[in-house]
Design a protein around this motif. Structure first.
Motif, PDB file in Angstrom:
ATOM      1  N   ILE A  28      39.042  43.118  54.222  1.00 24.38           N
ATOM      2  CA  ILE A  28      39.042  44.242  53.281  1.00 24.38           C
ATOM      3  C   ILE A  28      37.641  44.826  53.229  1.00 24.38           C
ATOM      4  N   TYR A  29      37.523  46.059  52.860  1.00 24.71           N
ATOM      5  CA  TYR A  29      36.248  46.748  52.740  1.00 24.71           C
ATOM      6  C   TYR A  29      35.506  46.247  51.500  1.00 24.71           C
ATOM      7  N   ASP A  30      34.266  46.730  51.318  1.00 23.57           N
ATOM      8  CA  ASP A  30      33.398  46.145  50.301  1.00 23.57           C
ATOM      9  C   ASP A  30      33.828  46.434  48.866  1.00 23.57           C
ATOM     10  N   ASP A  31      34.024  47.656  48.526  1.00 24.81           N
ATOM     11  CA  ASP A  31      34.351  48.016  47.129  1.00 24.81           C
ATOM     12  C   ASP A  31      35.821  48.393  47.037  1.00 24.81           C
ATOM     13  N   TYR A  32      36.536  47.642  46.251  1.00 23.87           N
ATOM     14  CA  TYR A  32      37.965  47.891  46.127  1.00 23.87           C
ATOM     15  C   TYR A  32      38.424  47.497  44.722  1.00 23.87           C
ATOM     16  N   ALA A  33      39.633  47.766  44.446  1.00 24.84           N
ATOM     17  CA  ALA A  33      40.216  47.407  43.154  1.00 24.84           C
ATOM     18  C   ALA A  33      41.557  46.726  43.398  1.00 24.84           C
ATOM     19  N   ILE A  34      41.867  45.802  42.544  1.00 20.65           N
ATOM     20  CA  ILE A  34      43.200  45.185  42.567  1.00 20.65           C
ATOM     21  C   ILE A  34      43.863  45.437  41.232  1.00 20.65           C
ATOM     22  N   GLY A  35      45.048  45.930  41.301  1.00 24.34           N
ATOM     23  CA  GLY A  35      45.777  46.276  40.088  1.00 24.34           C
ATOM     24  C   GLY A  35      47.108  45.551  39.988  1.00 24.34           C
ATOM     25  N   TRP A  36      47.526  45.391  38.765  1.00 24.32           N
ATOM     26  CA  TRP A  36      48.871  44.884  38.485  1.00 24.32           C
ATOM     27  C   TRP A  36      49.724  46.048  37.974  1.00 24.32           C
ATOM     28  N   TRP A  37      50.879  46.203  38.567  1.00 26.16           N
ATOM     29  CA  TRP A  37      51.837  47.232  38.175  1.00 26.16           C
ATOM     30  C   TRP A  37      53.155  46.551  37.858  1.00 26.16           C
ATOM     31  N   ARG A  38      54.015  47.237  37.138  1.00 27.27           N
ATOM     32  CA  ARG A  38      55.319  46.658  36.845  1.00 27.27           C
ATOM     33  C   ARG A  38      56.384  47.752  36.872  1.00 27.27           C
ATOM     34  N   GLN A  39      57.594  47.318  37.148  1.00 26.40           N
ATOM     35  CA  GLN A  39      58.702  48.255  37.177  1.00 26.40           C
ATOM     36  C   GLN A  39      59.935  47.592  36.582  1.00 26.40           C
ATOM     37  N   ALA A  40      60.415  48.184  35.510  1.00 22.46           N
ATOM     38  CA  ALA A  40      61.636  47.715  34.859  1.00 22.46           C
ATOM     39  C   ALA A  40      62.823  48.481  35.434  1.00 22.46           C
ATOM     40  N   PRO A  41      64.013  47.922  35.365  1.00 23.66           N
ATOM     41  CA  PRO A  41      65.196  48.614  35.898  1.00 23.66           C
ATOM     42  C   PRO A  41      65.356  50.005  35.301  1.00 23.66           C
ATOM     43  N   GLY A  42      65.537  50.976  36.172  1.00 23.40           N
ATOM     44  CA  GLY A  42      65.757  52.338  35.719  1.00 23.40           C
ATOM     45  C   GLY A  42      64.522  53.077  35.259  1.00 23.40           C
ATOM     46  N   LYS A  43      63.367  52.446  35.399  1.00 24.88           N
ATOM     47  CA  LYS A  43      62.118  53.082  34.953  1.00 24.88           C
ATOM     48  C   LYS A  43      61.150  53.215  36.112  1.00 24.88           C
ATOM     49  N   GLU A  44      60.176  54.087  35.924  1.00 25.86           N
ATOM     50  CA  GLU A  44      59.156  54.271  36.944  1.00 25.86           C
ATOM     51  C   GLU A  44      58.152  53.114  36.912  1.00 25.86           C
ATOM     52  N   ARG A  45      57.515  52.913  38.051  1.00 30.51           N
ATOM     53  CA  ARG A  45      56.468  51.896  38.122  1.00 30.51           C
ATOM     54  C   ARG A  45      55.295  52.330  37.251  1.00 30.51           C
ATOM     55  N   GLU A  46      54.739  51.400  36.495  1.00 27.62           N
ATOM     56  CA  GLU A  46      53.631  51.737  35.616  1.00 27.62           C
ATOM     57  C   GLU A  46      52.486  50.749  35.787  1.00 27.62           C
ATOM     58  N   GLY A  47      51.276  51.280  35.680  1.00 29.09           N
ATOM     59  CA  GLY A  47      50.096  50.439  35.814  1.00 29.09           C
ATOM     60  C   GLY A  47      49.888  49.601  34.574  1.00 29.09           C
ATOM     61  N   VAL A  48      49.517  48.351  34.784  1.00 30.09           N
ATOM     62  CA  VAL A  48      49.327  47.410  33.686  1.00 30.09           C
ATOM     63  C   VAL A  48      47.852  47.076  33.488  1.00 30.09           C
ATOM     64  N   ALA A  49      47.189  46.675  34.550  1.00 30.45           N
ATOM     65  CA  ALA A  49      45.783  46.290  34.459  1.00 30.45           C
ATOM     66  C   ALA A  49      45.164  46.397  35.845  1.00 30.45           C
ATOM     67  N   CYS A  50      43.846  46.528  35.858  1.00 29.65           N
ATOM     68  CA  CYS A  50      43.141  46.712  37.119  1.00 29.65           C
ATOM     69  C   CYS A  50      41.745  46.114  36.997  1.00 29.65           C
ATOM     70  N   ILE A  51      41.222  45.607  38.120  1.00 24.19           N
ATOM     71  CA  ILE A  51      39.875  45.066  38.127  1.00 24.19           C
ATOM     72  C   ILE A  51      39.161  45.547  39.385  1.00 24.19           C
ATOM     73  N   SER A  52      37.895  45.892  39.225  1.00 19.77           N
ATOM     74  CA  SER A  52      37.104  46.405  40.342  1.00 19.77           C
ATOM     75  C   SER A  52      36.240  45.303  40.947  1.00 19.77           C
ATOM     76  N   SER A  53      36.132  45.285  42.255  1.00 25.92           N
ATOM     77  CA  SER A  53      35.329  44.255  42.917  1.00 25.92           C
ATOM     78  C   SER A  53      33.836  44.496  42.734  1.00 25.92           C
ATOM     79  N   SER A  54      33.433  45.753  42.575  1.00 27.29           N
ATOM     80  CA  SER A  54      32.004  46.077  42.536  1.00 27.29           C
ATOM     81  C   SER A  54      31.312  45.507  41.305  1.00 27.29           C
ATOM     82  N   ASP A  55      31.973  45.603  40.141  1.00 28.50           N
ATOM     83  CA  ASP A  55      31.321  45.164  38.909  1.00 28.50           C
ATOM     84  C   ASP A  55      32.242  44.392  37.984  1.00 28.50           C
ATOM     85  N   SER A  56      33.404  44.041  38.470  1.00 24.54           N
ATOM     86  CA  SER A  56      34.410  43.314  37.682  1.00 24.54           C
ATOM     87  C   SER A  56      34.849  44.069  36.443  1.00 24.54           C
TER      88      SER A  56
END
Length: 123
Positions: A28-56
């Motif tokens: 993977i490249y140097d600066d990236y982010a990892i996120g958690w998303w969720r999707q309930a039945p019949g609903k759109e995917r939504e972002g839950v939480a995210c963390i950045s590698s550069s500064d946490s």
């Protein structure tokens, strides 16, 4: 090529806790982010939480603030989502994904996704 493996889902009663894990492998490249998303039945995917590698730095969806915590090991090989005080409305398939920047509005900013892990919260 980066790969993600999510785990830790399950069935829990309302008020209970779960910890999800997202294991990253591959280059993977140097600066990236990892996120958690969720999707309930019949609903759109939504972002839950995210963390950045550069500064946490972290970002949370309003509805989970104070209940969920995103964290990682030092190398961000594994990213965790500690979920406390779970509610039935948290029921969904949870995905982790990697992207260039943190964001919880547009899933398109994340380019690699792991398979989902089911979280079911009973009332």
């Amino acid at each position: 090529e980066v790969q993600l493996q999510a785990s830790g889902g399950g069935l829990v009663q309302a008020g209970g806790s779960l910890r999800l894990s997202c294991a990253r492998s591959g280059s993977i490249y140097d600066d990236y982010a990892i996120g958690w998303w969720r999707q309930a039945p019949g609903k759109e995917r939504e972002g839950v939480a995210c963390i950045s590698s550069s500064d946490s730095s972290t970002l949370y969806r309003n509805s989970v603030k104070g209940r969920f915590t995103i964290s990682s090991d030092n190398a961000m090989n594994t990213v965790y989502l500690q979920m406390n005080s779970l509610k039935p409305e948290d029921t969904a398939v949870y995905y982790c994904a990697v992207g260039y920047v943190c964001g919880l509005v547009f899933p398109g900013i994340f380019h690699s996704w792991g398979q989902g892990t089911q979280v079911t919260v009973s009332s």
